[in-house]
Design an enzyme around this catalytic site. Structure first.
Site, PDB file in Angstrom:
ATOM      1  N   LYS A 145      -5.078 -10.096  -6.179  1.00 29.89           N
ATOM      2  CA  LYS A 145      -5.996 -10.389  -4.939  1.00 29.89           C
ATOM      3  C   LYS A 145      -7.165  -9.684  -5.632  1.00 29.89           C
ATOM      4  O   LYS A 145      -7.019  -8.498  -5.916  1.00 29.89           O
ATOM      5  CB  LYS A 145      -5.734 -10.237  -3.795  1.00 29.89           C
ATOM      6  CG  LYS A 145      -6.604 -10.783  -2.678  1.00 29.89           C
ATOM      7  CD  LYS A 145      -6.309 -10.447  -1.406  1.00 29.89           C
ATOM      8  CE  LYS A 145      -7.581 -10.365  -0.448  1.00 29.89           C
ATOM      9  NZ  LYS A 145      -7.570  -9.606   0.531  1.00 29.89           N
ATOM     10  N   LYS A 156     -11.771  -4.971  -2.890  1.00 30.50           N
ATOM     11  CA  LYS A 156     -13.188  -4.385  -2.996  1.00 30.50           C
ATOM     12  C   LYS A 156     -12.915  -2.807  -3.172  1.00 30.50           C
ATOM     13  O   LYS A 156     -14.115  -2.121  -3.260  1.00 30.50           O
ATOM     14  CB  LYS A 156     -13.971  -4.510  -1.642  1.00 30.50           C
ATOM     15  CG  LYS A 156     -13.215  -4.003  -0.313  1.00 30.50           C
ATOM     16  CD  LYS A 156     -14.273  -4.325   0.792  1.00 30.50           C
ATOM     17  CE  LYS A 156     -13.530  -4.704   2.169  1.00 30.50           C
ATOM     18  NZ  LYS A 156     -12.328  -4.487   2.513  1.00 30.50           N
ATOM     19  N   LYS A 186       0.736  -1.093  -0.071  1.00 30.53           N
ATOM     20  CA  LYS A 186       0.053   0.042   0.072  1.00 30.53           C
ATOM     21  C   LYS A 186       0.855   1.158   0.022  1.00 30.53           C
ATOM     22  O   LYS A 186       0.647   2.204  -0.623  1.00 30.53           O
ATOM     23  CB  LYS A 186      -0.774   0.036   1.211  1.00 30.53           C
ATOM     24  CG  LYS A 186      -1.945  -0.879   1.087  1.00 30.53           C
ATOM     25  CD  LYS A 186      -3.151  -0.629   1.987  1.00 30.53           C
ATOM     26  CE  LYS A 186      -4.212  -1.841   1.628  1.00 30.53           C
ATOM     27  NZ  LYS A 186      -5.307  -1.918   2.592  1.00 30.53           N
TER      28      LYS A 186
END
Ligand code: TRP
Length: 339
Positions: free
Chosen positions: A201, A204, A118
Site C-alpha cells: 500500500k 506517507k 507494524k
C-alpha cells in the site's frame, strides 16, 4: 441511539498528521469525504494522538497538524458544511479511549493486521504500547460522535469491525450507549499501491523517492514519479488481480478513481495503446487534481488566522457532542459525577 443532526446521518473520519499526505490518502479518503458532505453531518479530524504511536518531532507534528487541516480544506472539505477539528483539542478522545482500552480484550488487539505488520518491523520489547492500543483510540473517535458511517480506505476495515465489537460489548454490559458504525469504502481507489512497489500500500512515511506522489509535490516531480512507476513486461492494459500486473492495475485504479469512469470504458480507451500512453494519461489527471489543490492550500496557509478560526469553530462543535457522550459513558460505567 443514533443521533441525527439536521435529519442527516453522521459521518466521522480522520487521517494522521505523520509524514506527507499522498494521492493514496486523497483517493482513498479525502475525495470521498468531499463527496458525502452534503448528504451527511460530517466530522473530519486530524488524528494527532494517533500520530504519536510513532515518535514525532514536536515542531514537525505541530506543523503537519495545521498542514493536514489546510489540505482537508484545499481538497474540497467546506468548513461551512463539515466540522474540521484536531483530535487532541478534545480531551474526551483520550478519556474514552482509556475506558475502552480497559474493555478491549488483548486477543482482539493482537489479531489486528496493522499492529502485526507494524510490530513485526520492530523489536518486540521496544514497541510502544500505543501501537497495540491504537484501535481503542480510533473506536473512541468514532463512538463519541455516534457516527453512522466511517469513510476509510479498506485497510481500516478491521479497525471498524473492532469498533463495532467493542461498542456492542459496552452496550451489552452497561446498556445502550453507543451507535454501531458502518464502514464506507470508496468504489475505486480504496487501496492505492506504492509506485515503486505495487504490491504494498502507498504509505506517507516511506523513505523511497519514487514510492508515493505527495499532494504537495512539485508538479514536475509528481509527473516524473508516475512516469517511473513500476509496470511489467506484458503489453495489455487491463485491470487485473494478478500480483505480477499490480503496477499496471494500480495506474488504472488511480485513473479510475480520478476520472470516475467505468473499468470497461477505461480498458476500451487504452486498447492498443502502450504503457507510456497510460502513464502520461495518469500523470495528466493527477497533475490536474493537484494543481488547484495546491493553489488553494497556499492561499490558506498565507491567510492569517483563517485556518485557526476554522479549527476553533470545529473544536467547539465537536466538544459539545463528545463531552455529552463521554458523560453518558462515564455515568454508565459507574464514575461518581463531580458535584
Ligand atoms: N486509523 C486511521 C488510519 O490510519 C486513522 C483514524 C484514526 C481514523 N481515527 C479514526 C479513521 C476514526 C476513521 C475514523 O487511516
Amino acid at each position: 441511539m443514533s443521533e441525527v443532526s439536521n435529519g442527516k446521518p453522521r459521518v466521522l473520519s480522520g487521517i494522521q498528521p505523520s509524514g506527507n499526505l499522498t494521492i493514496g490518502n486523497y483517493l482513498g479518503a479525502l475525495k470521498q469525504w468531499v463527496e458525502v458532505q452534503r448528504d451527511y453531518d460530517c466530522f473530519y479530524c486530524v488524528v494527532d494522538l494517533h500520530a504519536i504511536t510513532a515518535a514525532q518531532d514536536p515542531e514537525e507534528l505541530r506543523q503537519k497538524t495545521r498542514e493536514s487541516a489546510a489540505i482537508y480544506i484545499a481538497s474540497g472539505i467546506d468548513p461551512e458544511l463539515s466540522t474540521i477539528f484536531v483530535q487532541s483539542h478534545i480531551p474526551a478522545h483520550s478519556e474514552l479511549a482509556w475506558m475502552l482500552t480497559c474493555m478491549a480484550p488483548l486477543g482482539w488487539l493482537n489479531r489486528m493486521t496493522q499492529f502485526k505488520d507494524k510490530a513485526g518491523k520492530q523489536a518486540q520489547e521496544s514497541i510502544g504500547a500505543g501501537l497495540l492500543n491504537y484501535p481503542s483510540l480510533m473506536a473512541a473517535d468514532i463512538l463519541l460522535y455516534h457516527a453512522d458511517l466511517v469513510p476509510v480506505g479498506d485497510d481500516q476495515n478491521q479497525h471498524l469491525e473492532f469498533t463495532r465489537d467493542l461498542a456492542q460489548r459496552f452496550n451489552h454490559r452497561y446498556g445502550e450507549t453507543f451507535t454501531l458504525p458502518s464502514v464506507m469504502n470508496p468504489q475505486a481507489g480504496a487501496r492505492i499501491m506504492g509506485l515503486d512497489r505495487p504490491t504494498a500500500k502507498m504509505s506517507k512515511s516511506d523513505e523511497s523517492e519514487h514510492h508515493a506522489v505527495y499532494l504537495l509535490d512539485d508538479l514536475t516531480r509528481a509527473r516524473k514519479k508516475i512516469m517511473r512507476a513500476v509496470t511489467d513486461s506484458q503489453r495489455e492494459i487491463r485491470f487485473s488481480d494478478d500480483a505480477e500486473r499490480a503496477g499496471v492495475n494500480n495506474l488504472l485504479t488511480i485513473y479510475q478513481a480520478i476520472t470516475n469512469k467505468r473499468p470497461d470504458e477505461i480498458e476500451a480507451h487504452f486498447a492498443g495503446k502502450g504503457y507510456g500512453d497510460l502513464k502520461r494519461a495518469v500523470a495528466d489527471c493527477v497533475v490536474d487534481t493537484l494543481e488547484p489543490l495546491q493553489a488553494r492550500y497556499n492561499e490558506l496557509m498565507n491567510e492569517d488566522g483563517y485556518l485557526d478560526s476554522v479549527l476553533k469553530i470545529g473544536r467547539e462543535k465537536a466538544a459539545a457532542i463528545a463531552e455529552a457522550t463521554l458523560k453518558l459513558a462515564q455515568d454508565r460505567m459507574g464514575f461518581l459525577a463531580p458535584s
